[in-house]
Every structure is written in C-alpha cells, then in structure tokens.
Design a protein around this motif. Structure first.
Motif, PDB file in Angstrom:
ATOM      1  N   ASN A   1       3.401  -2.775 -13.739  1.00  0.00           N
ATOM      2  CA  ASN A   1       4.765  -2.395 -13.321  1.00  0.00           C
ATOM      3  C   ASN A   1       4.723  -1.820 -11.912  1.00  0.00           C
ATOM      4  O   ASN A   1       3.834  -1.035 -11.584  1.00  0.00           O
ATOM      5  N   ILE A   2       5.719  -2.190 -11.108  1.00  0.00           N
ATOM      6  CA  ILE A   2       5.898  -1.577  -9.789  1.00  0.00           C
ATOM      7  C   ILE A   2       7.087  -0.639  -9.932  1.00  0.00           C
ATOM      8  O   ILE A   2       8.198  -1.066 -10.228  1.00  0.00           O
ATOM      9  N   LEU A   3       6.845   0.666  -9.722  1.00  0.00           N
ATOM     10  CA  LEU A   3       7.871   1.675  -9.968  1.00  0.00           C
ATOM     11  C   LEU A   3       8.717   1.961  -8.738  1.00  0.00           C
ATOM     12  O   LEU A   3       9.893   2.198  -8.843  1.00  0.00           O
TER      13      LEU A   3
ATOM     14  N   MET B   1      -6.692  -0.991  -6.077  1.00  0.00           N
ATOM     15  CA  MET B   1      -7.399   0.287  -6.194  1.00  0.00           C
ATOM     16  C   MET B   1      -6.379   1.396  -5.956  1.00  0.00           C
ATOM     17  O   MET B   1      -5.569   1.304  -5.028  1.00  0.00           O
ATOM     18  N   LEU B   2      -6.410   2.420  -6.798  1.00  0.00           N
ATOM     19  CA  LEU B   2      -5.493   3.552  -6.662  1.00  0.00           C
ATOM     20  C   LEU B   2      -6.094   4.634  -5.778  1.00  0.00           C
ATOM     21  O   LEU B   2      -7.310   4.804  -5.718  1.00  0.00           O
ATOM     22  N   GLU B   3      -5.208   5.398  -5.108  1.00  0.00           N
ATOM     23  CA  GLU B   3      -5.641   6.542  -4.303  1.00  0.00           C
ATOM     24  C   GLU B   3      -6.242   7.618  -5.198  1.00  0.00           C
ATOM     25  O   GLU B   3      -7.179   8.298  -4.819  1.00  0.00           O
ATOM     26  N   GLU B   4      -5.696   7.768  -6.399  1.00  0.00           N
ATOM     27  CA  GLU B   4      -6.136   8.799  -7.333  1.00  0.00           C
ATOM     28  C   GLU B   4      -7.419   8.361  -8.033  1.00  0.00           C
ATOM     29  O   GLU B   4      -7.376   7.548  -8.946  1.00  0.00           O
ATOM     30  N   GLY B   5      -8.539   8.866  -7.599  1.00  0.00           N
ATOM     31  CA  GLY B   5      -9.803   8.605  -8.265  1.00  0.00           C
ATOM     32  C   GLY B   5     -10.412   7.238  -8.014  1.00  0.00           C
ATOM     33  O   GLY B   5     -11.357   6.860  -8.679  1.00  0.00           O
TER      34      GLY B   5
ATOM     35  N   VAL C   1       0.865  -1.188   0.000  1.00  0.00           N
ATOM     36  CA  VAL C   1       0.000   0.000   0.000  1.00  0.00           C
ATOM     37  C   VAL C   1       0.899   1.235   0.000  1.00  0.00           C
ATOM     38  O   VAL C   1       1.876   1.305   0.735  1.00  0.00           O
ATOM     39  N   GLY C   2       0.605   2.176  -0.881  1.00  0.00           N
ATOM     40  CA  GLY C   2       1.397   3.397  -1.016  1.00  0.00           C
ATOM     41  C   GLY C   2       2.423   3.333  -2.129  1.00  0.00           C
ATOM     42  O   GLY C   2       3.003   4.349  -2.495  1.00  0.00           O
ATOM     43  N   ALA C   3       2.672   2.147  -2.704  1.00  0.00           N
ATOM     44  CA  ALA C   3       3.657   2.009  -3.778  1.00  0.00           C
ATOM     45  C   ALA C   3       3.156   2.677  -5.056  1.00  0.00           C
ATOM     46  O   ALA C   3       1.958   2.685  -5.337  1.00  0.00           O
ATOM     47  N   LEU C   4       4.082   3.219  -5.832  1.00  0.00           N
ATOM     48  CA  LEU C   4       3.762   3.818  -7.126  1.00  0.00           C
ATOM     49  C   LEU C   4       3.766   2.711  -8.174  1.00  0.00           C
ATOM     50  O   LEU C   4       4.758   1.987  -8.313  1.00  0.00           O
ATOM     51  N   VAL C   5       2.643   2.563  -8.893  1.00  0.00           N
ATOM     52  CA  VAL C   5       2.493   1.470  -9.852  1.00  0.00           C
ATOM     53  C   VAL C   5       1.853   1.967 -11.147  1.00  0.00           C
ATOM     54  O   VAL C   5       1.234   3.016 -11.181  1.00  0.00           O
TER      55      VAL C   5
ATOM     56  N   ARG D   1      -1.012   5.514 -14.066  1.00  0.00           N
ATOM     57  CA  ARG D   1      -0.048   5.540 -12.959  1.00  0.00           C
ATOM     58  C   ARG D   1      -0.704   6.101 -11.706  1.00  0.00           C
ATOM     59  O   ARG D   1      -1.475   7.042 -11.763  1.00  0.00           O
ATOM     60  N   GLY D   2      -0.377   5.506 -10.571  1.00  0.00           N
ATOM     61  CA  GLY D   2      -0.898   6.001  -9.304  1.00  0.00           C
ATOM     62  C   GLY D   2      -0.342   5.225  -8.131  1.00  0.00           C
ATOM     63  O   GLY D   2       0.468   4.316  -8.292  1.00  0.00           O
ATOM     64  N   HIS D   3      -0.793   5.598  -6.943  1.00  0.00           N
ATOM     65  CA  HIS D   3      -0.349   4.963  -5.704  1.00  0.00           C
ATOM     66  C   HIS D   3      -1.413   3.984  -5.211  1.00  0.00           C
ATOM     67  O   HIS D   3      -2.603   4.296  -5.237  1.00  0.00           O
TER      68      HIS D   3
END
Length: 67
Positions: free
Chosen positions: A62-64, A50-54, A11-15, A30-32
């Motif tokens: 991909n895991i960034l 589920m992303l935090e953004e929207g 949780v919190g990772a940029l993907v 792309r999102g967290h």
C-alpha cells in the motif's frame, strides 16, 4: 494505491510493505521509502524497496501518501 507500479512510488513516501519473513502471515510493516530496489516498471507482487526505518527490505503493498 497498491505498490505494483514503480512510477507510483517515490523516495520519502509512506508505505506498507511485507518483509520476506512475513510473506506467509501477510503482516505489514509501515515506513518511509529510502531506496527503490526493483528496476522493472512494474512487478506483480509489489515493487521491492528499502525503508529508512531500520533498513528493512520488502515489497510494497500500500502507498499511504507521497511526499
């Protein structure tokens, strides 16, 4: 890293994820990570998150970075 193993995703990772509507085109979003939705330890098409953004839902490609 690809997103096929649940243990790799935090949780919190940029993907980068593929949304359901973008599966044909392969367009990435792309999102967290807000929430991990797949319960199994791995999935051949990517772990669903589920992303935090929207509150967008899709499968991780991909895991960034990990936070």
């Amino acid at each position: 890293m690809d997103g096929k193993k649940r243990a790799d995703i935090k949780v919190g990772a940029l993907v980068d994820i593929v949304l359901k509507k973008d599966q044909r085109s392969g367009q990435l979003t792309r999102g967290h990570v807000k929430k991990i939705l797949t319960n199994s330890p791995n999935h051949p098409h990517g772990i669903k998150v589920m992303l935090e953004e929207g509150n967008q839902v899709g499968r991780v490609k991909n895991i960034l970075n990990e936070e």
